[in-house]
Design a protein around this motif. Structure first.
Motif, PDB file in Angstrom:
ATOM      1  N   SER A  94       0.827  -1.194   0.000  1.00  0.00           N
ATOM      2  CA  SER A  94       0.000   0.000   0.000  1.00  0.00           C
ATOM      3  C   SER A  94       0.866   1.251   0.000  1.00  0.00           C
ATOM      4  O   SER A  94       1.731   1.411   0.867  1.00  0.00           O
ATOM      5  N   GLU A  95       0.637   2.136  -0.960  1.00  0.00           N
ATOM      6  CA  GLU A  95       1.406   3.373  -1.026  1.00  0.00           C
ATOM      7  C   GLU A  95       0.965   4.354   0.052  1.00  0.00           C
ATOM      8  O   GLU A  95       1.780   5.124   0.571  1.00  0.00           O
ATOM      9  N   GLU A  96      -0.322   4.331   0.401  1.00  0.00           N
ATOM     10  CA  GLU A  96      -0.823   5.271   1.402  1.00  0.00           C
ATOM     11  C   GLU A  96      -0.397   4.888   2.810  1.00  0.00           C
ATOM     12  O   GLU A  96       0.079   5.717   3.580  1.00  0.00           O
ATOM     13  N   GLN A  98       1.851   2.382   3.453  1.00  0.00           N
ATOM     14  CA  GLN A  98       3.216   1.865   3.420  1.00  0.00           C
ATOM     15  C   GLN A  98       3.330   0.538   4.172  1.00  0.00           C
ATOM     16  O   GLN A  98       4.269   0.310   4.920  1.00  0.00           O
TER      17      GLN A  98
END
Length: 238
Positions: A94-96, A98
């Motif tokens: 997940s980029e949001e 992390q």
């Protein structure tokens, strides 16, 4: 143009000098994430679904023998070995948040991720477990009830992370340190678990992660775990 804020990097610090092995974290994790209790027979087959387990060993010589505990959950690797082996991209980063997430509606149960996880932190759901009335009313509506044939794992209670971030955004402020707590952190009576943004040098988790007692599980593998342990030396030290 406003500078884009870097995403928070959520991390967990486990102080083994405080852990008493009470397993309150395991019970809280099970209730928060709708983890079914599979029964004694399935546990004997190695089919328990706990997302968190507490390693215990005995140290010293009788009668001075002492217990040592080490809670182990998904280490939320920055370089996760489970991700590149998934043929359907069910194991993703997940980029949001992390963290490493599991997309249950993609999973086809190949178990490649579990075979490639050096921490044995993933569980395979062999059966559909349904709670009878009225017990099904206790299920957490914020967490998907997984079906048979998928892999399950700790997500740092991502539903709480999202809820906390949305609340802070609605109030026009940043998430405060310690505001978001996974179920295991909230339930620990000894304060052995600390959760926070490890990219923020002022957060409690970040400060603890720089302690000279720090270590990470199988750090030499280069998986870049987001869970840090503090070596214990007291009665319950690891």
């Amino acid at each position: 143009m406003a500078e884009q804020k870097a995403p928070q990097k959520w991390g967990l610090v486990v102080d083994l000098d405080r852990c008493t092995g009470c397993n309150a974290c395991i019970a809280a994790c099970s209730m928060e994430n709708n983890i079914p209790f599979v029964g004694e027979d399935e546990v004997a087959y190695g089919r328990g679904l706990y997302w968190l387990y507490n390693k215990r060993e005995w140290r010293g010589e009788y009668p001075e023998i002492k217990p040592a505990f080490e809670p182990v959950m998904c280490q939320q690797c920055g370089n996760a070995p489970c991700e590149p082996v998934c043929p359907v991209f069910a194991s993703v980063h997940s980029e949001e948040e992390q963290i490493n997430l599991a997309v249950y509606n993609r999973c086809v149960g190949t178990r490649y991720c579990a075979n490639n996880c050096p921490y044995h932190a993933r569980q395979f759901n062999y059966f559909d477990y349904e709670l009878p009335e009225p017990m099904n009313s206790y299920l957490n509506p914020d967490v998907t009830v997984r079906r048979r044939g998928v892999m399950e794992k700790c997500t740092f209670c991502v539903q709480r992370i999202v809820r906390g971030r949305q609340k802070a955004a609605a109030e026009g402020r940043e998430v405060e340190d310690g505001e978001i707590q996974p179920a295991c952190v909230q339930a620990c009576p000894a304060g052995a678990l600390v959760f926070g943004d490890v990219s923020n040098p002022e957060s409690k988790a970040s400060q603890m992660a720089r302690n000279q007692r720090r270590y990470q599980l199988l750090e030499e593998l280069g998986t870049l775990p987001r869970v840090t342990y503090l070596k214990g030396g007291g009665r319950y030290g690891g």
